[in-house]
Enzyme design. Structure first.
Site, PDB file in Angstrom:
ATOM      1  N   ARG A 241      32.032 -13.157  28.136  1.00 17.19           N
ATOM      2  CA  ARG A 241      31.654 -12.028  27.266  1.00 17.19           C
ATOM      3  C   ARG A 241      32.944 -11.426  26.697  1.00 17.19           C
ATOM      4  O   ARG A 241      33.866 -11.102  27.449  1.00 17.19           O
ATOM      5  CB  ARG A 241      30.867 -10.960  28.043  1.00 17.19           C
ATOM      6  CG  ARG A 241      29.532 -11.479  28.575  1.00 17.19           C
ATOM      7  CD  ARG A 241      28.623 -10.359  29.003  1.00 17.19           C
ATOM      8  NE  ARG A 241      28.020  -9.673  27.869  1.00 17.19           N
ATOM      9  CZ  ARG A 241      27.338  -8.531  27.969  1.00 17.19           C
ATOM     10  NH1 ARG A 241      27.213  -7.938  29.146  1.00 17.19           N
ATOM     11  NH2 ARG A 241      26.804  -7.967  26.910  1.00 17.19           N
TER      12      ARG A 241
ATOM     13  N   GLY B 299      27.563  -4.422  32.370  1.00 19.09           N
ATOM     14  CA  GLY B 299      28.289  -3.157  32.449  1.00 19.09           C
ATOM     15  C   GLY B 299      29.747  -3.493  32.697  1.00 19.09           C
ATOM     16  O   GLY B 299      30.065  -4.298  33.578  1.00 19.09           O
TER      17      GLY B 299
ATOM     18  N   ASN C  11      30.775   0.361  22.422  1.00 15.27           N
ATOM     19  CA  ASN C  11      29.737   0.475  23.475  1.00 15.27           C
ATOM     20  C   ASN C  11      28.464  -0.177  22.947  1.00 15.27           C
ATOM     21  O   ASN C  11      28.404  -0.639  21.794  1.00 15.27           O
ATOM     22  CB  ASN C  11      29.507   1.944  23.861  1.00 15.27           C
ATOM     23  CG  ASN C  11      28.656   2.067  25.119  1.00 15.27           C
ATOM     24  OD1 ASN C  11      28.925   1.378  26.113  1.00 15.27           O
ATOM     25  ND2 ASN C  11      27.636   2.893  25.103  1.00 15.27           N
ATOM     26  N   LYS C  12      27.467  -0.199  23.783  1.00 16.49           N
ATOM     27  CA  LYS C  12      26.200  -0.867  23.476  1.00 16.49           C
ATOM     28  C   LYS C  12      25.711  -0.526  22.074  1.00 16.49           C
ATOM     29  O   LYS C  12      25.783   0.634  21.640  1.00 16.49           O
ATOM     30  CB  LYS C  12      25.166  -0.448  24.536  1.00 16.49           C
ATOM     31  CG  LYS C  12      23.771  -0.990  24.363  1.00 16.49           C
ATOM     32  CD  LYS C  12      23.727  -2.500  24.246  1.00 16.49           C
ATOM     33  CE  LYS C  12      24.400  -3.209  25.395  1.00 16.49           C
ATOM     34  NZ  LYS C  12      24.660  -4.651  25.087  1.00 16.49           N
TER      35      LYS C  12
ATOM     36  N   ASP D 146      32.628  -0.094  26.694  1.00 15.55           N
ATOM     37  CA  ASP D 146      33.146  -1.412  27.095  1.00 15.55           C
ATOM     38  C   ASP D 146      34.623  -1.574  26.774  1.00 15.55           C
ATOM     39  O   ASP D 146      35.296  -2.419  27.340  1.00 15.55           O
ATOM     40  CB  ASP D 146      32.354  -2.520  26.397  1.00 15.55           C
ATOM     41  CG  ASP D 146      31.029  -2.703  27.088  1.00 15.55           C
ATOM     42  OD1 ASP D 146      30.130  -1.873  26.860  1.00 15.55           O
ATOM     43  OD2 ASP D 146      30.914  -3.645  27.902  1.00 15.55           O
TER      44      ASP D 146
HETATM   45  O1  MRU Z   1      25.497  -5.543  27.557  1.00 14.02           O
HETATM   46  P1  MRU Z   1      25.770  -4.648  28.723  1.00 14.02           P
HETATM   47  O2  MRU Z   1      24.544  -4.262  29.483  1.00 14.02           O
HETATM   48  O3  MRU Z   1      26.855  -5.217  29.616  1.00 14.02           O
HETATM   49  O4  MRU Z   1      26.373  -3.332  28.070  1.00 14.02           O
HETATM   50  C1  MRU Z   1      26.774  -2.281  28.906  1.00 14.02           C
HETATM   51  C2  MRU Z   1      27.242  -1.080  28.177  1.00 14.02           C
HETATM   52  O5  MRU Z   1      27.275  -1.034  26.969  1.00 14.02           O
HETATM   53  C3  MRU Z   1      27.750   0.056  29.012  1.00 14.02           C
HETATM   54  O6  MRU Z   1      27.542   1.274  28.367  1.00 14.02           O
HETATM   55  C4  MRU Z   1      29.261  -0.110  29.255  1.00 14.02           C
HETATM   56  O7  MRU Z   1      29.558  -1.408  29.707  1.00 14.02           O
HETATM   57  C5  MRU Z   1      29.769   0.868  30.243  1.00 14.02           C
HETATM   58  S1  MRU Z   1      29.188   0.523  31.885  1.00 14.02           S
HETATM   59  C6  MRU Z   1      29.858   1.683  32.941  1.00 14.02           C
END
Ligand code: MRU
Length: 360
Positions: free
Chosen positions: A98, A56, A256-257, A246
Site C-alpha cells: 500500500r 490504518g 487521509n481516507k 496516513d
Molecule cells: O484504507 P484504510 O482503512 O487503511 O484507511 C485508514 C485511514 O484512512 C485512517 O484514517 C488512517 O490510516 C489513520 S489510522 C490511525
C-alpha cells in the site's frame, strides 16, 4: 483508567503465544465475525495488508514490522545463506502493498536498520529484528496514549459532539487510536462525548469498525452516510471534527481516507474546527506538500458492489482513489504525541520531529 474503557477492544496485530507467527484480527469480517488469522509468512502478511485485513496507518506499520521479522525467522529456519539479500526482498515485497501510509516505509526502515546493525550470526539477526518490531508496536501504544492526553485540550467539557471519518481507533493502531484516542481519554475521565461516524464508502470502515469499537467501549456513536455530514453540520449536530491521517507532508497537507477533504471543506463552511490526530510516525518531512504524497487507487470492484449485490452497471467506468489530500489551511490544528500543533505548520512540524520521541 483508559485501559478499562479499551479492555474490550482486541489488538489488531500481535504475536501468537509461542512467538512463531502473527495473530491478526481479520477486519474485513467485522462486525459480523471476530476471527483471528495465524500468519506465518511474508506473503501472508503482505496479502493481509493489501486486502485490508489489517488497515490504518500505524497498524499497517506494525504488521509490516512483524512481517519483516517473520521473514527473517523463516529464512534462518530454512538455513538460507544470503540473509541480507532475502531480507531486502521481503522488505520490498511488504513495501509494495500500500503506497499512501508512510508508517509502512517508516516501520520497515526501522526493522531493516536493526537487521544491519545486529551482529552477523543468524540468531542475533532474528533477535534484533524481533525486538525492533516489538519496539515499533510498544512505542505506538505510547504515542496513542499521548495523543489522547493532548487531545483533551480540544474537547469541550460539556456537549462534545464529534464527527469522524473512516476508522482511526484502536483497530487502526497498537494502542487506543489516533482520532479516537481523545474520545477514549475523555470518556475515561467521565467527560460526556457523542460521536458521529461517517460510514466511509466504499469499504465502510466507519460503519463497520468505528461504530464497533466505540460501542464496545461504551461510547455513544451514531452512523451516518458520507453524504449526510453537511446536513448534520448545518443542523448544529457536531461541534468538532477529528480524523486520523496516513501521511502529513512537511507543510501540513494531510492525506487521509477518501472523503476527508470534503468533510474539511464542509467544516470550514460551517465554522466547525477540523482537527487531525497524527503520531510523529505519520509525518513525512520528505514530502514537501500533499502533491508529493502517492495516492493509492484500488480496484473498481470495491465501488461496483458487494458480494452478489451489483450497484453500478458493468459497462460504466468507476474511479476509486482510496485517499485524498486536505490542504493544510483547512486544518485547525494537529493533535500529536508532542502536543497540539498550530500554524505555521512547517515550523511546528519540523520542531516536533526534532524533539525526542517518547519510548514505549
Ligand atoms: O484504507 P484504510 O482503512 O487503511 O484507511 C485508514 C485511514 O484512512 C485512517 O484514517 C488512517 O490510516 C489513520 S489510522 C490511525
Amino acid at each position: 483508567m483508559t485501559g478499562s474503557v479499551l479492555s474490550r477492544i482486541p489488538l489488531p496485530v500481535s504475536w501468537t503465544e509461542d512467538g512463531s507467527a502473527i495473530r491478526l484480527l481479520d477486519q474485513t469480517l467485522l462486525p459480523g465475525e471476530e476471527r483471528y488469522l495465524r500468519l506465518e509468512t511474508v506473503e501472508a502478511v503482505a496479502e493481509a495488508i493489501r486486502s485490508l485485513r489489517v488497515r490504518g496507518a500505524p497498524a499497517i506499520g506494525i504488521a509490516a514490522a512483524f512481517g519483516l521479522a517473520i521473514g527473517v525467522m523463516r529464512r534462518v529456519e530454512a538455513g538460507e545463506p544470503d540473509l541480507p539479500d532475502g531480507m531486502e526482498k521481503d522488505r520490498k515485497h511488504l513495501l509494495s502493498t500500500r503506497p499512501t501510509a508512510v508508517n509502512l516505509a517508516w516501520a520497515l526502515e526501522r526493522v531493516a536498520g536493526a537487521f544491519f546493525r545486529a551482529e552477523e550470526g543468524p540468531q542475533a539477526r532474528v533477535a534484533a529484528v524481533t525486538e525492533e518490531a516489538n519496539r515499533v508496536a510498544e512505542e505506538d501504544r505510547e504515542l496513542c496514549r499521548l495523543m489522547g492526553e493532548h487531545g483533551l485540550d480540544v474537547i469541550p467539557e460539556e456537549g462534545a459532539s464529534i464527527l469522524t471519518h473512516c476508522n482511526a481507533g484502536a483497530l487502526a493502531t497498537g494502542g487506543m487510536g489516533t482520532a479516537l484516542a481523545p474520545i477514549y481519554a475523555a470518556t475515561a475521565r467521565g467527560i460526556p462525548v457523542k460521536v458521529f461516524a461517517d460510514e466511509t464508502r466504499p469499504l465502510l470502515q466507519g460503519a463497520r469498525l468505528t461504530s464497533w469499537e466505540l460501542s464496545r467501549a461504551g461510547v455513544e456513536v451514531t452512523v451516518i452516510t458520507d453524504s449526510m455530514a453537511g446536513a448534520l453540520m448545518k443542523a448544529g449536530g457536531v461541534n468538532l471534527v477529528i480524523t486520523g491521517t496516513d501521511r502529513v507532508a512537511a507543510n501540513g497537507d494531510v492525506a487521509n481516507k477518501i472523503g476527508t477533504y470534503g468533510v474539511a471543506v464542509l467544516a470550514r463552511e460551517h465554522g466547525i474546527p477540523f482537527y487531525v490526530a497524527s503520531p510523529r510516525s505519520t509525518f513525512d518531512p520528505r514530502a514537501k506538500s500533499g502533491a508529493e504524497i502517492p495516492i493509492e487507487e484500488r480496484d473498481g470492484g470495491e465501488i461496483r458492489g458487494e458480494g452478489e449485490r451489483r450497484i453500478v452497471p458493468p459497462e460504466v467506468q468507476v474511479w476509486n482513489p482510496a485517499f485524498d489530500v486536505t490542504p493544510a489551511h483547512l486544518v485547525t490544528a494537529f493533535i500529536t504525541d508532542g502536543g497540539i500543533l498550530r500554524p505555521p505548520y512547517d515550523v511546528a512540524i519540523a520542531r516536533l520531529l526534532e524533539s525526542d520521541a517518547p519510548s514505549g
